[in-house]
Design an enzyme around this catalytic site. Structure first.
Site, PDB file in Angstrom:
ATOM      1  N   SER A 130       0.831  -1.196   0.000  1.00  0.00           N
ATOM      2  CA  SER A 130       0.000   0.000   0.000  1.00  0.00           C
ATOM      3  C   SER A 130       0.876   1.260   0.000  1.00  0.00           C
ATOM      4  O   SER A 130       1.649   1.468  -0.923  1.00  0.00           O
ATOM      5  CB  SER A 130      -0.960  -0.034   1.195  1.00  0.00           C
ATOM      6  N   ASP A 285      -8.675  -5.181  -5.803  1.00  0.00           N
ATOM      7  CA  ASP A 285      -8.278  -3.965  -5.082  1.00  0.00           C
ATOM      8  C   ASP A 285      -8.971  -2.753  -5.704  1.00  0.00           C
ATOM      9  O   ASP A 285      -8.847  -2.493  -6.903  1.00  0.00           O
ATOM     10  CB  ASP A 285      -6.757  -3.797  -5.150  1.00  0.00           C
ATOM     11  N   HIS A 314      -8.144  -4.717  -1.227  1.00  0.00           N
ATOM     12  CA  HIS A 314      -6.836  -4.102  -1.006  1.00  0.00           C
ATOM     13  C   HIS A 314      -6.003  -4.877   0.004  1.00  0.00           C
ATOM     14  O   HIS A 314      -4.794  -5.032  -0.171  1.00  0.00           O
ATOM     15  CB  HIS A 314      -7.016  -2.656  -0.533  1.00  0.00           C
TER      16      HIS A 314
END
Length: 339
Positions: A130, A285, A314
């Site tokens: 991320s 995601d 995600h």
């Protein structure tokens, strides 16, 4: 802060904005032993809202990031509450007065950490999930000759326009709380933090995750409301609201080409990356879609896009939530390191 977390003092650190952040510092932890040749270093920055301890699930014997083989440095994002943040910085940069910080600011600070504290000139791997992946991309583009390999898991080389719109909803929700008071909170803005977490609940996990009722069958919640209240509320309500907004703004401004070296030429910045790259988006995601990463690798020298086949959205890449996804990413990280 845990006793085994170390601190690297940056001193008066000049940010990209020109503001000098006095007494700046990075929090970090190390695993393993630095080789005499200093050629076994893995850098692993934290993600949005993550603490150093959250990176530890991907580190261990028999895992790709094996401390018997590598010297692994995990480093906390500025604004996460462990490194310099609104919640731990004295005046004049306390609370809402904390300056804007970019991904590039974080990477420049991390470069000082590895070169000044450990005298390391080249990293075998920079890996991140991320916002950690945003930092991995920035490392590879800013210091192309210093990074042998990079692994970006559920991340990208810049914040897309759609991602920016999602992120804009978070401060709008948080600052609508009557307790916000322009960041000098008169009380903990619990309703704003609750709204913040509820937005993440709809974005961090996929439609398929909820359709398949994995919140019940895997996570064990009795209902959707229980999942929202017992997980998402509990995760965000203890966090400092100014820390959260600092990290949101850092994320929104991420772009490896937004500097004098590349002048906004995104494709040229991607093409400058020399590292052997593993890019692992999640197939469901909503933040960083596969198509964005496929566009990026088309302009990179030596990159593979290996989507994670998962309904976990995600967080398929967080290394914690789904064992199957953690095993999948671990296998490919190990192959990258062995290449």
């Amino acid at each position: 802060m845990n006793s085994d977390i170390a601190t690297f003092e940056l001193g008066d650190f000049t940010l990209e904005s020109g503001v000098v952040l006095t007494g700046a510092r990075l929090a970090y932890k190390t695993f393993g032993t630095l080789s005499p040749e200093k050629d076994n270093v893995v850098l692993y920055p934290t993600a949005f809202g993550g603490l150093l301890m959250h990176n530890e699930a991907r580190i261990g014997e028999e895992l790709a990031l094996d401390p018997r083989r590598y010297f692994i440095v995990t480093v906390a994002l500025i604004g996460n509450g462990e490194s310099s943040s609104p919640s731990n910085t004295p005046a004049p940069f306390d609370g809402p007065r904390f300056p804007e910080v970019t991904v590039a600011d974080n990477v420049r600070a991390q470069h000082r950490l590895v070169t000044e504290r450990f005298a390391v000139d080249r990293l075998q791997l920079v890996i991140g999930f991320s916002m950690g992946a945003l930092q991995a991309f920035e490392w590879a583009a800013r210091f192309p000759d210093k990074v042998a390999r990079m692994a970006a898991i559920c991340g990208a080389a810049r914040c897309s326009r759609h991602n920016y719109v999602f992120l804009s909803s978070l401060p709008a929700a948080l600052t609508a709380d009557g307790a916000w008071n322009n960041g000098d909170c008169v009380a903990t803005p619990m309703q704003g933090l609750k709204a913040f977490g509820r937005i993440f609940a709809g974005w961090a996990l996929s439609q398929a995750f909820y359709r398949d009722r994995l919140d019940q069958s895997v996570l064990g919640f009795a209902s959707l409301d229980d999942c929202l209240e017992q997980f998402w509320d509990m995760f965000y309500q203890p966090k400092d609201p100014n820390d959260l907004l600092t990290m949101v703004r850092t994320w929104q401004r991420a772009d490896i080409s937004a500097n004098e070296s590349y002048g906004g030429d995104f494709e040229r910045a991607l093409g400058a990356i020399e590292a052997k790259a593993l890019i692992m988006p999640g197939t469901t995601d909503l933040y960083f879609p596969v198509a964005d990463n496929e566009y990026e690798i088309a302009h990179m020298r030596d990159a593979r896009c290996v989507p994670i086949p998962s309904v976990w959205g995600h967080i398929a890449g967080d290394g914690i939530s789904s064992q199957a996804d953690a095993d999948f990413t671990n296998r490919h990280i190990a192959a990258l390191l062995d290449s």
